[in-house]
Design a protein around this motif. Structure first.
Motif, mmCIF file in Angstrom:
data_model
loop_
_atom_site.group_PDB
_atom_site.id
_atom_site.type_symbol
_atom_site.label_atom_id
_atom_site.label_comp_id
_atom_site.label_asym_id
_atom_site.label_seq_id
_atom_site.Cartn_x
_atom_site.Cartn_y
_atom_site.Cartn_z
ATOM 1 N N PRO A 7 0.822 -1.226 0.000
ATOM 2 C CA PRO A 7 0.000 0.000 0.000
ATOM 3 C C PRO A 7 0.850 1.268 0.000
ATOM 4 O O PRO A 7 0.491 2.262 -0.632
ATOM 5 N N ASP A 10 2.223 1.751 -3.440
ATOM 6 C CA ASP A 10 1.169 2.260 -4.322
ATOM 7 C C ASP A 10 1.005 3.760 -4.150
ATOM 8 O O ASP A 10 0.843 4.503 -5.124
ATOM 9 N N LEU A 11 1.033 4.224 -2.885
ATOM 10 C CA LEU A 11 0.881 5.660 -2.624
ATOM 11 C C LEU A 11 2.049 6.432 -3.230
ATOM 12 O O LEU A 11 1.864 7.483 -3.851
ATOM 13 N N GLN A 14 1.516 6.785 -6.889
ATOM 14 C CA GLN A 14 0.514 7.807 -7.229
ATOM 15 C C GLN A 14 1.093 9.211 -7.065
ATOM 16 O O GLN A 14 0.866 10.091 -7.900
ATOM 17 N N ARG A 17 3.067 10.805 -9.829
ATOM 18 C CA ARG A 17 2.370 11.361 -11.003
ATOM 19 C C ARG A 17 2.264 12.880 -10.924
ATOM 20 O O ARG A 17 2.001 13.538 -11.918
ATOM 21 N N LEU A 44 -7.030 14.231 3.314
ATOM 22 C CA LEU A 44 -6.612 14.475 1.928
ATOM 23 C C LEU A 44 -7.424 13.604 0.974
ATOM 24 O O LEU A 44 -7.866 14.076 -0.083
ATOM 25 N N ALA A 45 -7.656 12.357 1.342
ATOM 26 C CA ALA A 45 -8.473 11.461 0.501
ATOM 27 C C ALA A 45 -9.877 12.037 0.348
ATOM 28 O O ALA A 45 -10.454 12.045 -0.745
ATOM 29 N N LEU A 48 -9.841 15.046 -1.983
ATOM 30 C CA LEU A 48 -9.692 14.611 -3.379
ATOM 31 C C LEU A 48 -11.008 14.086 -3.930
ATOM 32 O O LEU A 48 -11.388 14.374 -5.058
ATOM 33 N N THR A 49 -11.707 13.298 -3.105
ATOM 34 C CA THR A 49 -12.983 12.748 -3.546
ATOM 35 C C THR A 49 -13.996 13.868 -3.760
ATOM 36 O O THR A 49 -14.748 13.861 -4.746
ATOM 37 N N LYS A 52 -13.240 15.736 -6.942
ATOM 38 C CA LYS A 52 -13.603 14.918 -8.100
ATOM 39 C C LYS A 52 -15.119 14.918 -8.325
ATOM 40 O O LYS A 52 -15.596 14.990 -9.456
ATOM 41 N N ILE B 33 -4.152 18.008 -10.541
ATOM 42 C CA ILE B 33 -4.977 16.854 -10.177
ATOM 43 C C ILE B 33 -6.336 16.948 -10.871
ATOM 44 O O ILE B 33 -6.858 15.976 -11.407
ATOM 45 N N GLU B 38 -7.065 11.002 -16.297
ATOM 46 C CA GLU B 38 -7.012 9.569 -16.030
ATOM 47 C C GLU B 38 -7.393 9.221 -14.596
ATOM 48 O O GLU B 38 -6.800 8.363 -13.967
ATOM 49 N N ASN B 39 -8.365 9.932 -14.071
ATOM 50 C CA ASN B 39 -8.875 9.667 -12.720
ATOM 51 C C ASN B 39 -7.775 9.683 -11.672
ATOM 52 O O ASN B 39 -7.727 8.849 -10.764
ATOM 53 N N PHE B 40 -6.853 10.625 -11.785
ATOM 54 C CA PHE B 40 -5.769 10.729 -10.821
ATOM 55 C C PHE B 40 -6.300 11.001 -9.417
ATOM 56 O O PHE B 40 -5.873 10.374 -8.441
ATOM 57 N N ALA B 41 -7.295 11.920 -9.316
ATOM 58 C CA ALA B 41 -7.851 12.248 -7.994
ATOM 59 C C ALA B 41 -8.403 10.993 -7.325
ATOM 60 O O ALA B 41 -8.153 10.732 -6.145
ATOM 61 N N GLY B 42 -9.131 10.181 -8.103
ATOM 62 C CA GLY B 42 -9.715 8.959 -7.557
ATOM 63 C C GLY B 42 -8.648 7.957 -7.146
ATOM 64 O O GLY B 42 -8.701 7.376 -6.061
ATOM 65 N N ASP B 43 -7.646 7.788 -8.010
ATOM 66 C CA ASP B 43 -6.567 6.835 -7.720
ATOM 67 C C ASP B 43 -5.794 7.245 -6.473
ATOM 68 O O ASP B 43 -5.461 6.412 -5.627
ATOM 69 N N LEU B 44 -5.503 8.548 -6.379
ATOM 70 C CA LEU B 44 -4.730 9.034 -5.237
ATOM 71 C C LEU B 44 -5.544 8.909 -3.949
ATOM 72 O O LEU B 44 -5.013 8.483 -2.916
ATOM 73 N N ALA B 45 -6.824 9.246 -4.019
ATOM 74 C CA ALA B 45 -7.690 9.105 -2.841
ATOM 75 C C ALA B 45 -7.725 7.641 -2.390
ATOM 76 O O ALA B 45 -7.652 7.331 -1.199
ATOM 77 N N ALA B 47 -5.416 5.324 -2.953
ATOM 78 C CA ALA B 47 -4.110 4.946 -2.394
ATOM 79 C C ALA B 47 -3.975 5.454 -0.962
ATOM 80 O O ALA B 47 -3.445 4.762 -0.090
#
Lengths: 204, 204
Positions: A7, A10-11, A14, A17, A44-45, A48-49, A52, B33, B38-45, B47
């Motif tokens: 995990p 993975d972070l 990300q 990017r 932060l999550a 971001l959500t 989005k 972001i 490419e849904n970076f916000a979703g991917d980062l959230a 992660a």
């Protein structure tokens, strides 16, 4: 042998990017996020959500908004007869921070770039022409960057307006030596532009 | 008049909590972001949420792990008689990347700092002593930074082991001029340390 669990890797992947963030910075940021005790990762999550889900483009000017139209288009105190055309939402922020403009905006989300295959239909140019067709006796200020693409986009907008005989004045944001800049350090293209677009002292 | 909608401002505020990120960088990152398709916000959230939910501390060495024990403690090929004591999980990564150590680790998650009110009970020092009490004829390598706090923590560990008569050797990671460094550019403390801990050529 990699000592970091998946995990976390993975972070880091990300975070890499993000612009200007490499492996080392991403690792440092990821470990900071993990070490923070105030639920930073969760906050932060969540942010971001929300971004989005809630951020959309203003249906009038294509600036960022969390309602069908943006806060500038909703503002009844702004001059609806002037439209300032910019490349990106961050250009709107920069211009707003100057507190020198009280009209509306139009965000193109790109510039025409034949080299990269970006034509008028790929940016919000048709939407701009649609808006301008309804504008009576107004002004459009093209505030794209003074780059090859920015100049090209400006010239196309000016030509389209002329061809369609819309009753709007077209102007271009001034380019020249920035305030506080020094003539001796300026590049040749800027100096040439500053000389060419010199202003008659009577205009002041 | 702020042209950015609230969810975007919230994201900028969260990004500003990252080390080395100010208002401008946070704004640039937030707009990046948002602009990414490419849904970076979703991917980062995603992660961030995974890291928050899945990452825990290894129950043996307190390194980062996504299982009850970390991958290093699980590795049957590592020498269980040597424990390298470090301040933070990122120190483990740095040491692992040197490929020069095949023992286990113990992550203190801090250093003793009486000035800041951080005592032995505030870091994973009691857990280290507990581990060492079970170690027969092993070695503990203290690899904390050569700073005031790092040295202080080292001396305390050495004293505690001596007081308790644990049958373990205590060693300190070497400090001196880094490989590729130049004597003429070194600070006085480093030079003094490099002279003091000079090694007899027979030791090679």
């Amino acid at each position: 042998m990699d000592p970091y669990p998946k995990p976390l890797k993975d972070l880091i992947a990300q975070l890499k990017r993000l612009p200007g963030v490499g492996e080392k910075t991403a690792t440092r940021l990821a470990l900071f996020i993990l070490a923070d005790r105030e639920n930073f990762a969760g906050d932060l999550a969540q942010a971001l959500t929300s971004v989005k889900d809630a951020i959309r483009l203003c249906s009038v000017c294509y600036n960022l908004a969390d309602m069908p139209t943006c806060s500038i288009c909703q503002d009844i105190n702004r001059d609806r007869s002037v439209i300032c055309v910019v490349e990106e939402p961050s250009d709107v922020l920069a211009l707003e921070s100057a507190h020198a403009y009280k009209g509306l905006y139009h965000v193109l989300h790109g510039l025409i770039s034949p080299m990269n295959g970006i034509g008028p239909q790929d940016i919000r140019l048709p939407e701009l022409m649609e808006r301008l067709s309804k504008l009576q006796d107004g002004e459009v200020i093209v505030a794209t960057n003074p780059s090859v693409e920015g100049e090209g986009t400006f010239h196309l907008i000016a030509r389209l307006i002329e061809e369609k005989h819309y009753p709007v004045r077209v102007s271009r944001i001034a380019s020249g030596i920035p305030m506080g800049g020094e003539v001796k350090y300026m590049d040749q293209v800027t100096l040439a532009s500053a000389l060419r677009y010199r202003r008659n002292v009577k205009d002041r």
